[in-house]
Design an enzyme around this catalytic site. Sequence first.
Site, short mmCIF file in Angstrom:
data_model
loop_
_atom_site.label_atom_id
_atom_site.label_comp_id
_atom_site.label_asym_id
_atom_site.label_seq_id
_atom_site.Cartn_x
_atom_site.Cartn_y
_atom_site.Cartn_z
N ARG A 1 0.82 -1.21 0.00
CA ARG A 1 0.00 0.00 0.00
C ARG A 1 0.85 1.26 0.00
NH1 ARG A 1 -2.81 -1.45 3.97
NH2 ARG A 1 -4.70 -2.10 2.94
N TYR A 2 2.00 1.23 0.65
CA TYR A 2 2.89 2.38 0.77
C TYR A 2 4.18 2.11 0.00
CZ TYR A 2 -0.25 3.20 4.75
OH TYR A 2 -1.35 3.38 5.53
N ARG B 1 7.29 0.32 2.12
CA ARG B 1 7.04 -0.80 3.02
C ARG B 1 5.87 -1.62 2.50
NH1 ARG B 1 5.48 4.03 4.59
NH2 ARG B 1 3.55 4.42 5.76
N CYS C 1 -4.23 -17.75 13.72
CA CYS C 1 -3.82 -17.11 14.97
C CYS C 1 -4.03 -18.09 16.13
CB CYS C 1 -4.66 -15.86 15.23
SG CYS C 1 -4.52 -14.57 13.97
N CYS D 1 -9.70 -12.65 17.68
CA CYS D 1 -10.36 -11.45 18.20
C CYS D 1 -11.72 -11.30 17.52
CB CYS D 1 -9.50 -10.22 17.94
SG CYS D 1 -7.82 -10.32 18.59
N CYS E 1 -11.69 -8.53 14.63
CA CYS E 1 -10.59 -8.58 13.67
C CYS E 1 -11.01 -8.03 12.30
CB CYS E 1 -10.10 -10.01 13.52
SG CYS E 1 -8.78 -10.22 12.30
N ARG F 1 -9.57 -8.73 9.57
CA ARG F 1 -9.41 -9.80 8.58
C ARG F 1 -10.20 -11.04 8.98
NH1 ARG F 1 -3.39 -8.36 8.39
NH2 ARG F 1 -3.27 -6.84 6.70
N ASP G 1 -12.18 -0.58 12.88
CA ASP G 1 -12.44 -0.71 11.44
C ASP G 1 -13.87 -1.17 11.18
OD1 ASP G 1 -9.80 -0.08 10.48
OD2 ASP G 1 -9.14 -2.02 11.27
N ASP H 1 -7.83 3.99 9.69
CA ASP H 1 -7.45 3.36 8.42
C ASP H 1 -8.61 3.62 7.46
OD1 ASP H 1 -5.94 1.82 6.65
OD2 ASP H 1 -5.33 0.46 8.26
N LYS I 1 -3.55 4.93 6.54
CA LYS I 1 -3.85 5.45 7.88
C LYS I 1 -3.57 6.95 7.94
CE LYS I 1 -2.41 1.22 10.29
NZ LYS I 1 -1.80 0.57 9.10
#
Length: 367
Positions: free
Chosen positions: A105-106, A109, A118, A122, A125, A127, A286, A323, A330
Amino acid sequence: MGASAYESERAEERREERKTVRQVGDLVDRGLADRSEREVLERVAERFSVAITPDLVDLVTPGDPADPIGLQFLPSKRELRILPEERVDPIGDDPHTPVKGITHRYPDRLLLKPVHVCPAYCRFCFRREKVGPGSEVLSSDELAAALAYVRRHEQVWEVILSGGDPLILPPRKLAEITRAIAAIDHVKVLRVHTRVPVMDPGRITAELVEALRGRTTAWIVLHTNHPRELSPRAREAIARLVDAGIPLLSQTVLLRGVNDDAKTLEALFRELVVLRVKPYYLHHGDLAVGTGHFRTSIEDGQAIARTLRRELSGIAQPTYVLDIPGGYGKVPIGPSYLGPEGEDGRRVVEDPAGREHVYPPRGGDGR
């Protein structure tokens, strides 16, 4: 029953108790879910993965609907309420995925996501539609293609291991990935996003720590949302990383009912600094599917950030960020303290206590 048979049975019971809980029925049996809600919670689990590790179970107060650990990890019927603005891909990973396992995206990075599993899941989450048992792990060929993408893009200065949680990988596999990244000359920084030190701290072994160390500078970004997550075992895991020379940052999600008050976040951020972890981001929730009950308003978040600015040391201050949906990145959304410039070139600036001042001051001592 003989003594040896009894001890063997008790040992088996203890092993069962220390397993990650993945089934709604097991949550009910352990008093972590209401038996009357079992049917609706089974429907939640059909869509969104459920898992809670023994270390997290130890932190939950059974029967307390406001428990901050339970709210984060135990399924809720509220997850079936889908709002029109919610999205399967709320932060826009997909439009920035040129190669499987890469989100770029950037310019300088990118994310490398070797695994979509995981230790625990959560309930908020972003995702949540992509992670869970049966989710894809990059094959050897897919990982090679992802690394080749990094090699071709010489502007990439930092690789961020994400997922899923990359620290769920066996240390030997993790070491293979970190060595491959270290061999790319233009990559100078490896960042690892994880919840393992609080979810499953026993995974932070000497072998795993060694897998993270290498020619490339490594940073760990620890996701933690409530001071109660910082158990004695979590503290030991954090110390193993920091003592090995790996710097730690933290990121926290602002969650209604969990940490949406300044006192809770103040306690969390102070304790993180004591543990040698620098608070980095405070994320606005989000627009992930079925997570509306967790989201605060931006105004409430800004009010909390304003209080933290007044009460906390600068080294304990994270940046409150949003975001932007659609993959636009962000941006900081904290409160503003600076008014517009007037015709005389001066502005009104507000101090942390809420008092207003003119800048530059009138009638200064300059000659």
